[in-house]
Design an enzyme around this catalytic site. Structure first.
Site, PDB file in Angstrom:
ATOM      1  N   ASP A  98       6.581   1.927  -6.879  1.00 47.49           N
ATOM      2  CA  ASP A  98       7.398   0.967  -5.823  1.00 47.49           C
ATOM      3  C   ASP A  98       9.899   1.622  -6.751  1.00 47.49           C
ATOM      4  O   ASP A  98      10.110   0.885  -6.648  1.00 47.49           O
ATOM      5  CB  ASP A  98       8.466  -0.210  -5.915  1.00 47.49           C
ATOM      6  CG  ASP A  98       7.812  -1.097  -7.238  1.00 47.49           C
ATOM      7  OD1 ASP A  98       7.662   0.412  -8.815  1.00 47.49           O
ATOM      8  OD2 ASP A  98       8.114  -2.181  -8.144  1.00 47.49           O
ATOM      9  N   ASP A 118       0.701   1.332 -10.662  1.00 46.65           N
ATOM     10  CA  ASP A 118       1.157   0.858 -11.617  1.00 46.65           C
ATOM     11  C   ASP A 118       0.657   0.066 -12.174  1.00 46.65           C
ATOM     12  O   ASP A 118       0.031  -0.851 -11.276  1.00 46.65           O
ATOM     13  CB  ASP A 118       2.858   0.970 -11.836  1.00 46.65           C
ATOM     14  CG  ASP A 118       3.394   1.258 -13.008  1.00 46.65           C
ATOM     15  OD1 ASP A 118       2.868   1.368 -14.179  1.00 46.65           O
ATOM     16  OD2 ASP A 118       4.785   1.095 -13.075  1.00 46.65           O
ATOM     17  N   ASN A 161     -15.845  10.591  35.087  1.00 43.17           N
ATOM     18  CA  ASN A 161     -15.346  10.963  33.949  1.00 43.17           C
ATOM     19  C   ASN A 161     -13.566   9.361  33.619  1.00 43.17           C
ATOM     20  O   ASN A 161     -13.168   9.392  32.891  1.00 43.17           O
ATOM     21  CB  ASN A 161     -14.103  11.600  33.702  1.00 43.17           C
ATOM     22  CG  ASN A 161     -14.925  13.479  33.396  1.00 43.17           C
ATOM     23  OD1 ASN A 161     -16.726  12.869  32.984  1.00 43.17           O
ATOM     24  ND2 ASN A 161     -14.922  14.100  33.421  1.00 43.17           N
TER      25      ASN A 161
END
Length: 908
Positions: A652, A387, A745
């Site tokens: 907001d 905005d 691993n």
């Protein structure tokens, strides 16, 4: 203060229609009144009722409720709080972490390993699953705690009139907002949050910000209206369509979620708790979040891995059965090969990298990441929707210039506007000037004038009236005895009709004002006249025959850090889309002031007639959308996502909830309304774009480390699997024992944890860190084949060094040689394929350098230790190490060449 412009106003965004108000049984049956459902009927919000009718329907009065009435209603209707989401318990949060695709794959492999009695592999795999889930749960619990602390910072009291008995006078006292009930009479002052939906009984110069509900940046005038069916008075705020219907345009109604900009008022609560419009917007917002960019990426990669892992064990079993006559005894090896393909540490590394970035953000920038994958989405974000108000601009206007009737600069106009503002404030005993008067006084103090404001003596003031839409100050000027000067300032139309002008001149000045308004400016008209001094009072009838002086043009004050932040976002290759409820001219003006080219500004009503495909094409080229409702914002964000963009939304207010849900990552400031903070994934310390910069950087750092780990690990694992399959067909024995695969691993996993603590190169931070499954598949295929080539070359080296022995000692030596080569090649890959780094740069990163060195040492020394024979490995002849060094040198050269070619391809 009133002002003029030419577009639609604050009531354009009716979020949800009229919610049902709480039923309030009255105690007035003896007076002929029965139970009432409150002042509203058929969604009118009581607008057609007089104030007295509203009070009667609530069994209240101007003196407020009795304490006993309030207690009874509070017990029956509940607290004046929004229905909050329940906090997630630890077990729920832990189980929810198991839904992560990578964690689910690893859990399945652990269960399969246990089913075939590969207990070592199963134990390690399941421990990694638990560690990953614990790390994620702990970090999300920390974020929830930070959010709870933010809630405590919100003001929670309001001034309420209550009586202890029917005959006692009301007393004003501060009460928690949660204790308000319909029928309570409250007082509002500058800076107060409106604690519930209220109907005004009295007001003096009251203006409120409704941006949390409508997105309109300017304060809206509010005043009591007692005539039934009386239309809303024209707002003095900018860009108002006076004929527009809707509850937010009703001057007598104020809604929870708005705040008082200036003035004061007394109001009666008509709806509280879950019956407010604010709560209705919260209730309508979706609870289930759509999949984010991170979700889509990991799902694509996970399914690729699943296909490989499902295919690998059957291939191993069939190949060994067909060529070597082996049966189910090779099943543990087949499962080990599948586990070897899996990046076991991925859930731990992903969670650790994201949690570390989130913790660092919280400590250094005050940014709270509520959902860990949202940090990755911040790093992958390539378009940010926001905005205008409070982000690009501040919630206050500033004077742009003052001009005379011909449009020429004239500081005298600003001077007289400041005289009006000062003496209206002092003589009318207003609690505080409104934002426009403050801007005028500040500008006059900076620029000076023909006389100091203190040189004038105030005589009287006619304060702002929402119907007149202007204010007048009566002053004595220095050296003019027997004369009073009336200075009038207000909305253009209201001032012009009181000036001594002919119709053509009035039309010309109106057209000039309209042009300035279309350019994003707000105008105050200023006029004055001389009157013979008198002792009697002044009335609005004296505001006639004025001499027009000119206009004071105001614009939104840009946020001091916004211009720099926009440049940083451009540097990060993040496009900005402005979605605002304001007038197109105002939005375009703010963008131009910040150096952001608005291009074609599209009014959101245009997109209502567009198909999804047409909208997707439009949002790709348009930067500013004005007059956006909540639904418009959400639809624009969804269109960007449908076009393949990773989208963030910064909002907001309650009007931003749909867009916050629609975005890949929802962002809000800490001072946002509660429901926005609950909805958002990331909470900023302030509504400041510079905080976004820090968050994006942290997200890209974490995302870059995760991507580097995936590329390196998957390519290495694929190469090892291909080599194991080939060796299983070429050798009369298993190329590696299941226990050796498990230890290998484990060594890989411990070393790879360093990726979570790595510092990627600056080039990684300059572009969105997106996990593209196709890109990964192409990378791991190419480099996996290169790794497999090195492994097969090692077979030849071992055959030469061991003379092809297939005895028990030869098998142990073969296992040792391949174990060592695997760890050394993995160490090389970790250093040479690290994203964005080159060996020549001399900075391989502390954690990775240490991890790679440790991995190489384990590979060289483990077969020589007492643990080697226990794992079925033996010492190797010196010739093997000499030949292996040659293979590794050629492999390193091949890695560098392939890496450079890959980078050149990506750059194009």
């Amino acid at each position: 203060m009133p002002e003029s412009s030419a577009a639609a106003g604050p009531g354009h965004s009716d979020l949800l229609g009229s919610p049902p108000y709480a039923t309030v049984p009255t105690a007035g049956a003896a007076a002929g009144r029965t139970a009432s459902t409150g002042p509203t009927a058929a969604g009118t919000d009581g607008a057609s009722l007089t104030s007295l009718q509203v009070l009667r329907s609530l069994d209240s009065g101007p003196r407020g409720l009795l304490e006993t009435q309030a207690e009874e209603r509070l017990g029956r209707l509940g607290d004046n709080t929004l229905p909050a989401w329940r906090p997630v318990s630890w077990p729920q949060r832990f189980v929810r972490s198991l839904r992560d695709p990578f964690t689910s794959v690893l859990l399945c492999l652990g269960l399969v390993s246990a089913a075939v009695s590969a207990w070592g592999t199963a134990s390690v795999t399941l421990v990694l699953v638990v560690v990953s889930c614990l790390l994620r749960s702990m970090e999300e619990h920390r974020a929830d705690g930070a959010m709870a602390a933010l809630r405590e910072l919100v003001a929670t009291t309001t001034t309420v009139l209550r009586r202890t008995g029917p005959e006692t006078a009301p007393s004003a006292r501060e009460l928690p907002v949660a204790e308000l009930v319909p029928g309570d009479v409250i007082r509002l002052g500058p800076g107060d949050l409106v604690p519930a939906d209220v109907r005004l009984l009295r007001a003096s110069g009251l203006t409120v910000y409704q941006s949390a509900l409508t997105g309109e940046s300017s304060p809206v005038e509010k005043h009591p209206v007692d005539a039934p069916h009386r239309p809303a008075a024209p707002s003095a705020g900018p860009h108002t369509e006076t004929g527009e219907a809707g509850p937010f345009a009703e001057p007598q109604l104020c809604f929870q979620g708005s705040s008082v900009a200036s003035g004061s008022g007394t109001a009666v609560v008509v709806a509280s708790g879950g019956n407010t419009r604010f709560a209705a917007a919260y209730a309508r917002s979706p609870r289930r979040r759509r999949s984010s960019a991170f979700d889509r990426s990991v799902q694509g990669i996970s399914w690729t891995l699943v296909r490989f892992m499902l295919l690998t064990p059957p291939l191993v079993l069939m190949a060994n059965a067909a060529l070597r006559g082996r049966g189910l005894e090779t099943l543990p090896f087949a499962v080990a090969v599948a586990v070897g393909l899996t990046p076991e540490m991925l859930p731990v590394i992903v969670t650790t990298a994201l949690a570390r970035g989130a913790s660092l953000l919280a400590r250094t920038s005050g940014v709270i990441v509520k959902r860990l994958p949202a940090l990755h989405d911040l790093g992958a974000m390539d378009v940010l929707c926001l905005d205008k108000t409070g982000t690009l601009t501040q919630d206050r206007p500033v004077v742009d210039r003052s001009v005379d009737g011909a449009g020429r600069p004239d500081e005298q106009v600003l001077h007289w506007a400041a005289v009006n503002a000062l003496w209206t404030l002092q003589l009318a005993d207003l609690p505080t000037p409104d934002t426009l008067d403050e801007a005028v006084l500040d500008a006059a103090a900076e620029r000076g004038g023909p006389d100091p404001l203190s040189a004038y003596d105030g005589v009287a003031a006619l304060p702002l009236d929402p119907v007149r839409r202007l204010a007048t100050a009566v002053v004595r000027r220095p050296g003019r005895l027997g004369t009073h000067t009336l200075v009038t300032k207000g909305a253009v139309e209201a001032v012009l009709e009181r000036c001594a002008l002919d119709d053509s001149e009035r039309d010309r000045l109106g057209a000039l004002a309209a042009r300035e308004a279309a350019n994003g400016l707000r105008l105050l008209a200023v006029a004055l006249t001389e009157r013979t001094a008198r002792l009697g009072t002044y009335t609005p009838a004296d505001e006639r025959g004025l001499t027009f002086l000119g206009f004071v043009a105001l614009r939104d004050a840009v946020a001091p850090t916004a211009a720099d932040a926009l440049r940083v976002l451009e540097h990060h290759k993040v496009a900005v889309k402005v979605l605002t409820g304001d007038h197109p001219g105002t939005a375009a003006r703010a963008c131009r002031d910040l150096g952001l080219d608005p291009g074609e500004v599209v009014s959101a009503d245009r997109i209502d007639v567009l198909s999804e495909a047409e909208l997707a094409a439009l949002v790709g080229r348009v930067t500013v959308f004005a007059r956006c409702t909540p639904e418009h914002k959400a639809r624009i964000v969804s269109a960007l996502r449908a076009a393949g963009r990773t989208t963030g939304f910064l909002g907001d207010g309650v009007n931003d909830l749909p867009a916050l849900h629609a975005a890949d990552v929802g962002i809000c400031p800490r001072n946002a309304v509660d429901v926005a903070r609950e909805t958002a994934d990331v909470v900023l310390a302030e509504k400041d774009l510079t905080a976004i910069d820090d968050a994006i950087t942290a997200g890209r750092r974490s995302g870059g480390n995760i991507a580097t780990y995936l590329r390196i690990t998957l390519s290495s694992n694929l190469g090892n699997v291909i080599a194991m399959l080939a060796a299983g067909l070429l050798l009369p024995f298993l190329p590696m024992l299941p226990a050796q695969v498990l230890v290998q691993n484990l060594c890989f996993d411990v070393a790879q944890l360093a990726f979570a603590f790595d510092r990627p190169a600056a080039v990684v931070l300059r572009r969105p860190a997106v996990l593209h499954p196709r890109d990964f598949l192409r990378f791991i295929t190419g480099f996996g084949l290169l790794n497999a080539t090195a492994d097969l070359a090692t077979f030849a080296v071992l055959a030469l060094a061991l003379h092809g022995s297939a005895t028990s000692g030869g098998q142990a030596a073969f296992h040792s040689g391949w174990f060592t080569e695997n760890l050394l090649t993995q160490a090389l890959v970790m250093l040479l394929l690290r994203t964005g780094r080159r060996t020549a740069e001399g900075d391989w990163g502390g954690p990775l350098r240490v991890a790679a060195a440790g991995l190489a040492l384990v590979g060289l020394l483990l077969p020589l230790t007492p643990l080697g024979p226990l794992l079925g490995m033996s010492a190797l002849p010196p010739l093997y190490y000499l030949l292996l060094a040659t293979v590794l040198a050629l492999y390193a050269y091949g890695l560098r060449t392939a890496r450079n070619r890959y980078r050149r391809t990506r750059s194009h």
